[in-house]
Scaffold this motif. Structure first.
Motif, mmCIF file in Angstrom:
data_model
loop_
_atom_site.group_PDB
_atom_site.id
_atom_site.type_symbol
_atom_site.label_atom_id
_atom_site.label_comp_id
_atom_site.label_asym_id
_atom_site.label_seq_id
_atom_site.Cartn_x
_atom_site.Cartn_y
_atom_site.Cartn_z
ATOM 1 N N PHE A 105 -14.465 -8.325 70.099
ATOM 2 C CA PHE A 105 -14.050 -7.343 69.101
ATOM 3 C C PHE A 105 -15.012 -6.163 69.043
ATOM 4 O O PHE A 105 -14.613 -5.030 68.775
ATOM 5 N N ALA A 106 -16.298 -6.417 69.335
ATOM 6 C CA ALA A 106 -17.274 -5.323 69.343
ATOM 7 C C ALA A 106 -17.041 -4.403 70.539
ATOM 8 O O ALA A 106 -17.228 -3.182 70.442
ATOM 9 N N ILE A 107 -16.632 -4.968 71.669
ATOM 10 C CA ILE A 107 -16.291 -4.126 72.824
ATOM 11 C C ILE A 107 -15.101 -3.237 72.491
ATOM 12 O O ILE A 107 -15.135 -2.018 72.707
ATOM 13 N N ALA A 108 -14.048 -3.829 71.936
ATOM 14 C CA ALA A 108 -12.844 -3.050 71.626
ATOM 15 C C ALA A 108 -13.129 -1.960 70.601
ATOM 16 O O ALA A 108 -12.720 -0.808 70.769
ATOM 17 N N ARG A 109 -13.851 -2.295 69.556
ATOM 18 C CA ARG A 109 -14.162 -1.309 68.517
ATOM 19 C C ARG A 109 -15.013 -0.184 69.098
ATOM 20 O O ARG A 109 -14.797 0.997 68.815
ATOM 21 N N GLY A 110 -15.970 -0.549 69.957
ATOM 22 C CA GLY A 110 -16.828 0.466 70.553
ATOM 23 C C GLY A 110 -16.088 1.390 71.498
ATOM 24 O O GLY A 110 -16.279 2.610 71.467
ATOM 25 N N LEU A 111 -15.245 0.843 72.365
ATOM 26 C CA LEU A 111 -14.485 1.698 73.275
ATOM 27 C C LEU A 111 -13.574 2.636 72.499
ATOM 28 O O LEU A 111 -13.385 3.795 72.876
ATOM 29 N N HIS A 112 -13.014 2.148 71.407
ATOM 30 C CA HIS A 112 -12.183 2.999 70.550
ATOM 31 C C HIS A 112 -12.992 4.171 69.992
ATOM 32 O O HIS A 112 -12.483 5.272 69.844
ATOM 33 N N GLN A 113 -14.278 3.932 69.700
ATOM 34 C CA GLN A 113 -15.140 4.966 69.126
ATOM 35 C C GLN A 113 -15.799 5.855 70.178
ATOM 36 O O GLN A 113 -16.451 6.828 69.824
ATOM 37 N N GLY A 114 -15.693 5.505 71.452
ATOM 38 C CA GLY A 114 -16.331 6.292 72.495
ATOM 39 C C GLY A 114 -17.656 5.739 72.980
ATOM 40 O O GLY A 114 -18.369 6.414 73.723
ATOM 41 N N TYR A 115 -18.012 4.529 72.585
ATOM 42 C CA TYR A 115 -19.219 3.878 73.090
ATOM 43 C C TYR A 115 -18.891 3.175 74.411
ATOM 44 O O TYR A 115 -17.877 2.484 74.498
ATOM 45 N N PRO A 116 -19.758 3.271 75.426
ATOM 46 C CA PRO A 116 -19.478 2.651 76.732
ATOM 47 C C PRO A 116 -19.881 1.175 76.764
ATOM 48 O O PRO A 116 -20.740 0.747 77.527
ATOM 49 N N LYS A 117 -19.243 0.351 75.936
ATOM 50 C CA LYS A 117 -19.687 -1.035 75.750
ATOM 51 C C LYS A 117 -19.303 -1.945 76.912
ATOM 52 O O LYS A 117 -18.224 -1.819 77.489
ATOM 53 N N LEU A 152 -15.918 -13.732 63.186
ATOM 54 C CA LEU A 152 -15.202 -12.451 63.250
ATOM 55 C C LEU A 152 -16.056 -11.284 62.767
ATOM 56 O O LEU A 152 -15.603 -10.134 62.822
ATOM 57 N N SER A 153 -17.262 -11.568 62.274
ATOM 58 C CA SER A 153 -18.058 -10.485 61.692
ATOM 59 C C SER A 153 -19.435 -10.319 62.317
ATOM 60 O O SER A 153 -20.029 -9.255 62.212
ATOM 61 N N GLN A 154 -19.960 -11.344 62.975
ATOM 62 C CA GLN A 154 -21.326 -11.267 63.487
ATOM 63 C C GLN A 154 -21.337 -11.019 64.989
ATOM 64 O O GLN A 154 -20.551 -11.623 65.729
ATOM 65 N N TYR A 155 -22.213 -10.119 65.417
ATOM 66 C CA TYR A 155 -22.393 -9.879 66.847
ATOM 67 C C TYR A 155 -23.747 -9.227 67.069
ATOM 68 O O TYR A 155 -24.391 -8.747 66.138
ATOM 69 N N LYS A 156 -24.179 -9.222 68.321
ATOM 70 C CA LYS A 156 -25.445 -8.594 68.693
ATOM 71 C C LYS A 156 -25.186 -7.546 69.765
ATOM 72 O O LYS A 156 -24.219 -7.656 70.534
ATOM 73 N N GLU A 157 -26.057 -6.554 69.814
ATOM 74 C CA GLU A 157 -25.921 -5.527 70.849
ATOM 75 C C GLU A 157 -27.285 -4.935 71.183
ATOM 76 O O GLU A 157 -28.231 -5.013 70.402
ATOM 77 N N THR A 158 -27.350 -4.365 72.371
ATOM 78 C CA THR A 158 -28.505 -3.582 72.814
ATOM 79 C C THR A 158 -27.961 -2.280 73.362
ATOM 80 O O THR A 158 -27.000 -2.282 74.140
ATOM 81 N N PHE A 159 -28.550 -1.164 72.942
ATOM 82 C CA PHE A 159 -28.035 0.116 73.425
ATOM 83 C C PHE A 159 -29.150 1.120 73.687
ATOM 84 O O PHE A 159 -30.201 1.079 73.056
ATOM 85 N N ALA A 160 -28.887 1.976 74.672
ATOM 86 C CA ALA A 160 -29.816 3.046 75.041
ATOM 87 C C ALA A 160 -29.243 4.369 74.553
ATOM 88 O O ALA A 160 -28.080 4.688 74.818
ATOM 89 N N VAL A 161 -30.077 5.113 73.832
ATOM 90 C CA VAL A 161 -29.651 6.371 73.231
ATOM 91 C C VAL A 161 -30.573 7.490 73.711
ATOM 92 O O VAL A 161 -31.792 7.303 73.794
ATOM 93 N N VAL A 162 -29.981 8.631 74.018
ATOM 94 C CA VAL A 162 -30.744 9.825 74.375
ATOM 95 C C VAL A 162 -30.362 10.943 73.407
ATOM 96 O O VAL A 162 -29.383 10.835 72.674
ATOM 97 N N ARG A 163 -31.145 11.993 73.437
ATOM 98 C CA ARG A 163 -30.828 13.179 72.631
ATOM 99 C C ARG A 163 -30.175 14.208 73.534
ATOM 100 O O ARG A 163 -30.503 14.316 74.710
ATOM 101 N N CYS A 164 -29.237 14.974 72.979
ATOM 102 C CA CYS A 164 -28.556 16.000 73.762
ATOM 103 C C CYS A 164 -28.213 17.164 72.834
ATOM 104 O O CYS A 164 -28.459 17.104 71.630
ATOM 105 N N ALA A 165 -27.664 18.213 73.415
ATOM 106 C CA ALA A 165 -27.292 19.383 72.625
ATOM 107 C C ALA A 165 -25.862 19.799 72.948
ATOM 108 O O ALA A 165 -25.403 19.669 74.091
ATOM 109 N N TYR A 166 -25.179 20.284 71.939
ATOM 110 C CA TYR A 166 -23.832 20.834 72.094
ATOM 111 C C TYR A 166 -23.721 22.025 71.169
ATOM 112 O O TYR A 166 -23.927 21.903 69.957
ATOM 113 N N ARG A 167 -23.472 23.207 71.773
ATOM 114 C CA ARG A 167 -23.359 24.461 71.013
ATOM 115 C C ARG A 167 -24.561 24.686 70.111
ATOM 116 O O ARG A 167 -24.439 25.081 68.955
#
Length: 198
Positions: A114-126, A83-98
């Protein structure tokens, strides 16, 4: 009528079946970060309005592998590691707002529901993926965090290899990541269940 409980579905009378517990969530883990440059126009294609390309180095990208251990306050999940361990790979870019620079996760794969659900709740496209990376360890043949140590990482999804990397450490970095070192700018999108409502 019975009331149901839980931070996230499935909600039940006890709330114990919820896929994710109530925040805050706490994380510790090993990360392998690879920063590189690409065509800034390709980064721009991934930024929804009102986000704009970062003023400085708009083609900078970070591809990050992470081997996480996570828990809610109280740490109950740590004694049931599935219930606590998971792995992920993600691509991050830099952007600007105001006029302010942000980091934005544009792609991300994880290996637990659970990592998919938590991420979608936070706005991550998991999305679901298969993620592996070399783990450092102070004993045996595993590499240490030291000059000359080599680490590998792979990402696959839908039975297709999407990314792989091999990194050789040279020296400690004097700074954190250039791309992923800013507050995150995310959207939480949930299309309407009604046809034609967007």
């Amino acid at each position: 009528m019975t009331s149901v409980h839980g931070y996230f579905p499935p909600k039940t009378a006890t709330g114990a079946s919820a896929l994710i517990p109530s925040p805050p969530w706490h994380y510790s883990g090993d990360l392998l970060t690879i920063e590189y440059r690409t065509d800034p126009a390709r980064v721009r294609e991934l930024l929804p309005e009102p986000l704009e390309p970062a003023a400085e180095d708009p083609g900078a990208v970070a591809l990050i592998w992470a081997d996480w251990q996570s828990c809610a306050t109280g740490g109950r999940e740590l004694l049931d590691p599935v219930l606590s361990q998971y792995k992920e790979t993600f691509a991050v870019v830099r952007c600007a707002y105001r006029g302010r620079t942000y980091s934005r996760c544009v792609y991300i794969w994880v290996d637990k529901d659970f990592a998919i659900a938590r991420g979608l709740h936070q706005g991550y496209p998991k999305k679901l993926g298969s993620i592996h990376q070399t783990r450092p360890h102070p004993y045996g043949p595993a590499p240490r965090i030291e000059a000359g140590a080599r680490f590998g990482a792979t990402l696959a999804a839908a039975d297709r290899r999407l990314a792989q990397a091999v990194v050789t450490l040279r020296e400690p970095s004097e700074t954190g990541g250039f791309v992923n070192g800013h507050p995150m700018a995310h959207h939480r999108w949930l299309p309407s269940i009604e046809n034609g409502k967007g």
